[in-house]
Design a protein around this motif. Sequence first.
Motif, PDB file in Angstrom:
ATOM      1  N   TYR A 145       0.807  -1.214   0.000  1.00 33.39           N
ATOM      2  CA  TYR A 145       0.000   0.000   0.000  1.00 33.39           C
ATOM      3  C   TYR A 145       0.845   1.270   0.000  1.00 33.39           C
ATOM      4  O   TYR A 145       0.357   2.340  -0.378  1.00 33.39           O
ATOM      5  CB  TYR A 145      -0.937   0.004   1.213  1.00 33.39           C
ATOM      6  CG  TYR A 145      -1.845  -1.200   1.276  1.00 33.39           C
ATOM      7  CD1 TYR A 145      -2.380  -1.755   0.116  1.00 33.39           C
ATOM      8  CD2 TYR A 145      -2.168  -1.796   2.493  1.00 33.39           C
ATOM      9  CE1 TYR A 145      -3.218  -2.857   0.158  1.00 33.39           C
ATOM     10  CE2 TYR A 145      -3.013  -2.903   2.556  1.00 33.39           C
ATOM     11  CZ  TYR A 145      -3.528  -3.429   1.385  1.00 33.39           C
ATOM     12  OH  TYR A 145      -4.348  -4.533   1.435  1.00 33.39           O
ATOM     13  N   ILE A 183      -3.000   8.287  -4.172  1.00 31.78           N
ATOM     14  CA  ILE A 183      -4.039   8.772  -5.079  1.00 31.78           C
ATOM     15  C   ILE A 183      -3.667  10.166  -5.569  1.00 31.78           C
ATOM     16  O   ILE A 183      -3.356  11.058  -4.782  1.00 31.78           O
ATOM     17  CB  ILE A 183      -5.402   8.806  -4.365  1.00 31.78           C
ATOM     18  CG1 ILE A 183      -5.784   7.394  -3.908  1.00 31.78           C
ATOM     19  CG2 ILE A 183      -6.481   9.372  -5.282  1.00 31.78           C
ATOM     20  CD1 ILE A 183      -6.997   7.360  -3.005  1.00 31.78           C
ATOM     21  N   ALA A 240      -5.165   7.500 -10.442  1.00 27.78           N
ATOM     22  CA  ALA A 240      -6.130   8.604 -10.557  1.00 27.78           C
ATOM     23  C   ALA A 240      -5.418   9.855 -11.049  1.00 27.78           C
ATOM     24  O   ALA A 240      -5.488  10.931 -10.441  1.00 27.78           O
ATOM     25  CB  ALA A 240      -6.844   8.854  -9.228  1.00 27.78           C
ATOM     26  N   ASN A 278     -16.398   0.952  -2.579  1.00 27.08           N
ATOM     27  CA  ASN A 278     -15.080   1.289  -3.113  1.00 27.08           C
ATOM     28  C   ASN A 278     -15.158   2.618  -3.865  1.00 27.08           C
ATOM     29  O   ASN A 278     -16.206   3.251  -3.893  1.00 27.08           O
ATOM     30  CB  ASN A 278     -14.509   0.174  -3.993  1.00 27.08           C
ATOM     31  CG  ASN A 278     -14.010  -1.008  -3.172  1.00 27.08           C
ATOM     32  OD1 ASN A 278     -14.660  -2.041  -3.117  1.00 27.08           O
ATOM     33  ND2 ASN A 278     -12.872  -0.866  -2.544  1.00 27.08           N
ATOM     34  N   LYS A 279     -14.058   3.026  -4.463  1.00 30.46           N
ATOM     35  CA  LYS A 279     -13.953   4.381  -4.997  1.00 30.46           C
ATOM     36  C   LYS A 279     -13.830   4.394  -6.516  1.00 30.46           C
ATOM     37  O   LYS A 279     -13.438   3.400  -7.127  1.00 30.46           O
ATOM     38  CB  LYS A 279     -12.764   5.085  -4.341  1.00 30.46           C
ATOM     39  CG  LYS A 279     -12.961   5.255  -2.832  1.00 30.46           C
ATOM     40  CD  LYS A 279     -11.753   5.859  -2.146  1.00 30.46           C
ATOM     41  CE  LYS A 279     -11.998   6.008  -0.645  1.00 30.46           C
ATOM     42  NZ  LYS A 279     -10.797   6.497   0.056  1.00 30.46           N
ATOM     43  N   TYR A 301     -11.830   5.436  -8.711  1.00 34.31           N
ATOM     44  CA  TYR A 301     -10.621   5.393  -9.513  1.00 34.31           C
ATOM     45  C   TYR A 301     -10.247   3.995 -10.010  1.00 34.31           C
ATOM     46  O   TYR A 301      -9.210   3.831 -10.648  1.00 34.31           O
ATOM     47  CB  TYR A 301      -9.442   6.054  -8.778  1.00 34.31           C
ATOM     48  CG  TYR A 301      -8.984   5.376  -7.498  1.00 34.31           C
ATOM     49  CD1 TYR A 301      -8.049   4.348  -7.518  1.00 34.31           C
ATOM     50  CD2 TYR A 301      -9.476   5.791  -6.263  1.00 34.31           C
ATOM     51  CE1 TYR A 301      -7.612   3.753  -6.354  1.00 34.31           C
ATOM     52  CE2 TYR A 301      -9.049   5.208  -5.098  1.00 34.31           C
ATOM     53  CZ  TYR A 301      -8.113   4.188  -5.137  1.00 34.31           C
ATOM     54  OH  TYR A 301      -7.678   3.588  -3.977  1.00 34.31           O
ATOM     55  N   ILE A 302     -11.133   3.007  -9.791  1.00 30.89           N
ATOM     56  CA  ILE A 302     -10.944   1.752 -10.518  1.00 30.89           C
ATOM     57  C   ILE A 302     -11.011   2.028 -12.017  1.00 30.89           C
ATOM     58  O   ILE A 302     -10.429   1.294 -12.829  1.00 30.89           O
ATOM     59  CB  ILE A 302     -12.022   0.716 -10.101  1.00 30.89           C
ATOM     60  CG1 ILE A 302     -11.723  -0.639 -10.728  1.00 30.89           C
ATOM     61  CG2 ILE A 302     -13.413   1.190 -10.471  1.00 30.89           C
ATOM     62  CD1 ILE A 302     -10.398  -1.241 -10.358  1.00 30.89           C
ATOM     63  N   LEU A 314      -7.025   4.009 -13.020  1.00 29.96           N
ATOM     64  CA  LEU A 314      -5.812   3.505 -12.387  1.00 29.96           C
ATOM     65  C   LEU A 314      -4.598   4.108 -13.105  1.00 29.96           C
ATOM     66  O   LEU A 314      -4.646   5.257 -13.527  1.00 29.96           O
ATOM     67  CB  LEU A 314      -5.803   1.975 -12.434  1.00 29.96           C
ATOM     68  CG  LEU A 314      -6.904   1.278 -11.611  1.00 29.96           C
ATOM     69  CD1 LEU A 314      -6.940  -0.213 -11.902  1.00 29.96           C
ATOM     70  CD2 LEU A 314      -6.707   1.523 -10.112  1.00 29.96           C
ATOM     71  N   ASP A 342      -1.805  -2.041  -8.299  1.00 31.23           N
ATOM     72  CA  ASP A 342      -2.746  -0.930  -8.183  1.00 31.23           C
ATOM     73  C   ASP A 342      -4.174  -1.397  -7.974  1.00 31.23           C
ATOM     74  O   ASP A 342      -4.938  -0.802  -7.204  1.00 31.23           O
ATOM     75  CB  ASP A 342      -2.653   0.001  -9.393  1.00 31.23           C
ATOM     76  CG  ASP A 342      -2.795  -0.723 -10.730  1.00 31.23           C
ATOM     77  OD1 ASP A 342      -2.937  -1.959 -10.739  1.00 31.23           O
ATOM     78  OD2 ASP A 342      -2.750  -0.037 -11.773  1.00 31.23           O
ATOM     79  N   TRP A 369      -6.540  -0.468  -4.724  1.00 25.49           N
ATOM     80  CA  TRP A 369      -7.912   0.066  -4.803  1.00 25.49           C
ATOM     81  C   TRP A 369      -8.877  -0.814  -4.020  1.00 25.49           C
ATOM     82  O   TRP A 369      -9.735  -0.314  -3.295  1.00 25.49           O
ATOM     83  CB  TRP A 369      -8.341   0.142  -6.270  1.00 25.49           C
ATOM     84  CG  TRP A 369      -9.807   0.337  -6.451  1.00 25.49           C
ATOM     85  CD1 TRP A 369     -10.489   1.518  -6.443  1.00 25.49           C
ATOM     86  CD2 TRP A 369     -10.793  -0.688  -6.622  1.00 25.49           C
ATOM     87  NE1 TRP A 369     -11.841   1.296  -6.616  1.00 25.49           N
ATOM     88  CE2 TRP A 369     -12.050  -0.050  -6.727  1.00 25.49           C
ATOM     89  CE3 TRP A 369     -10.741  -2.073  -6.718  1.00 25.49           C
ATOM     90  CZ2 TRP A 369     -13.238  -0.755  -6.909  1.00 25.49           C
ATOM     91  CZ3 TRP A 369     -11.917  -2.787  -6.904  1.00 25.49           C
ATOM     92  CH2 TRP A 369     -13.150  -2.130  -7.007  1.00 25.49           C
ATOM     93  N   ASN A 370      -8.739  -2.121  -4.151  1.00 23.53           N
ATOM     94  CA  ASN A 370      -9.648  -3.054  -3.487  1.00 23.53           C
ATOM     95  C   ASN A 370      -9.614  -2.882  -1.972  1.00 23.53           C
ATOM     96  O   ASN A 370     -10.638  -3.050  -1.300  1.00 23.53           O
ATOM     97  CB  ASN A 370      -9.278  -4.490  -3.857  1.00 23.53           C
ATOM     98  CG  ASN A 370     -10.282  -5.503  -3.364  1.00 23.53           C
ATOM     99  OD1 ASN A 370     -11.458  -5.443  -3.695  1.00 23.53           O
ATOM    100  ND2 ASN A 370      -9.821  -6.438  -2.539  1.00 23.53           N
ATOM    101  N   ASP A 429      -8.938  -0.064  -0.456  1.00 19.06           N
ATOM    102  CA  ASP A 429      -9.313   1.305  -0.107  1.00 19.06           C
ATOM    103  C   ASP A 429     -10.832   1.369   0.043  1.00 19.06           C
ATOM    104  O   ASP A 429     -11.543   1.968  -0.765  1.00 19.06           O
ATOM    105  CB  ASP A 429      -8.819   2.249  -1.204  1.00 19.06           C
ATOM    106  CG  ASP A 429      -8.908   3.722  -0.805  1.00 19.06           C
ATOM    107  OD1 ASP A 429      -9.207   3.995   0.384  1.00 19.06           O
ATOM    108  OD2 ASP A 429      -8.696   4.585  -1.665  1.00 19.06           O
TER     109      ASP A 429
END
Length: 614
Positions: free
Chosen positions: A229, A234, A239, A277-278, A280-281, A284, A445, A449-450, A452
């Motif tokens: 991590y 970000i 992102a 989740n967010k 930005y998937i 990336l 990455d 994301w997963n 986050d």
Amino acid sequence: MADRNDGPRAISEPIPFSSEYAVKDPEAFAMNMARMFEQIGKAASAWIEPREKGQVVETGPVSMVEVVETLSKVGEYWMTDPARAMEAQTRLFAGYMSVWNNSIRRMAGDTANAEHVSPAKGDKRFSDEDWNQNFFFDFLKQVYLMTSRWADELVEEANGLDEHTRHKAAFYMRQVSNALSPTNFIMTNPEIYRETIQSNGQNLVKGMKMFAEDMAAGKGNLRIRQADYDAFAIGKDIALTEGKVIAQNEICQILQYAPKTETVFKRPILITPPWINKYYILDLKPEKSFIEWLVEQGHTVFLISWVNPDERHAEKTWQDYIEEGIVFGLDTAEKASGAKEFNVIGYCVGGTLLTAGLSYLKARGDTRPQTATLLTTQVDFTHAGDLLVFVDEDQLKTLEATMDAKGYLDGSQMAQAFNMLRSADLIWPYFVNNYLKGKDPMPFDLLFWNADATRMPKANHLFYLRNCYLENNLSGGDMVIGKTPIDLSKVDIPIYNLATKEDHIAPAKSVYRGSKCFGGDVTFVVSGSGHIAGVVNHPSRGKYQYWTGADPEDGGSYEDWLQKAEEHKGSWWPHWAEWIAEKNGEEMVKARKPGGGKIKPIEDAPGSYVKVKT
């Protein structure tokens, strides 16, 4: 014994238990074992301390009581009839004797007549050569595989269970089997055993140090790290697509991305990502970014970046998320671009919300959305897969009581639920790699994301689970948002509906069935791979494939559709680009800068909302 580097051996050339499994330096080994137990003590303290302070509520996607009660119903079927119980036990013991006899034959050199219990295709747990070549480990592997298959059959053959209970029992049995795999223990995994001996236990010292750190990071609950991590930030590593935040409210920020072409399609795009989740998937690294690619194709792209909710958002409903998210996004995009028509895109639960929102908007005369692209989106939840395991009346009552305390569901619980869908891939390999091998996870990455995770606001989440998973109201026309009945048959704009073939979250069969709910033309496409990789597949990578076929209304069952579908190599993105270009028409306009001179940008993309941690 031949050197290990001589290459793989056939099953007919067994390797005896050798000196490589003997401790070389007892003093160093003992010292490292003491250090290992010191780290285990720290992990125990990290687990106990927040519980003593009342800071941890013992909750999770599934309670142990729920698991025991469900599996007890299976056991009750077999144990209440002595004949059935005897038949099940006989079958198990016969399997053990078969494995034993075949092992004896192999030891005697009679490999021609020896049967072998092999892992299922794609099971990577037993890839080390000693699982086949060493008698002891091969025997362990076969006993485990045979026992886990026997346990699965007990669930499958237990009569009198309703389908939901059987589904839960099969899921829980799979979790138990995955947890008890010999690959997860030092003494029964040859690779870990060798590593422990060769390093004098140094791997376990490092592994238990990570275990203690992850227990502390989870504040009393183990939060297994799946990636490095620290390798990502970000807005610095991911992102990265250039743009501005041009509006915001309590629920979301609206981003507009800077153009990369001199002219753009007249119709802008508004993206509704999942709030689980967010966003930005979809953004990336540049070589994977769907958003960057859209901009490069000449699209003006607006995007909703959802807030990471807290107790202030407890009573925010689906109507709020539509009004303050989708409608707010359309209003902002219209003001910034001057456009009156839009192409809208929704991903996963964001697509489900968008679908309900399209009917909601249509009912009140808002026709700004002219096409919709749905990515791994369920609107009919009949075939929603293993996530249905987590939703019934009792579990919803428990969940509601849990959420009452803070007004939201902690993001880690949703992460646990999604990881459990593929525990053999998303939990236990990392447990083995991190804590037993003592190796740092790779910088990845997608898995950053997963991890986050985002919180789930109470009213929103309970509405979603009840109306979609439990009662399937969206597809049946029984969902009501505010005072507006949601009728998908009235949604008659062109829809591009993408499923992914190996999806465990939005199964392709479920997405296909949902295609038949709409009132307009639906282009159904299936991409190779799963829920994330099948969507985020840049054409430059040349990976996977996709299938196109008949209109879902004419395609029969999903299986029939897929059998007749045409396979295409590579990414689905260019196919979608052709589809959207046809719907857009040929008219292009001058590229639009963020805000369009009518809205003063608030800050640079990716904005501040996406950076809020759980």
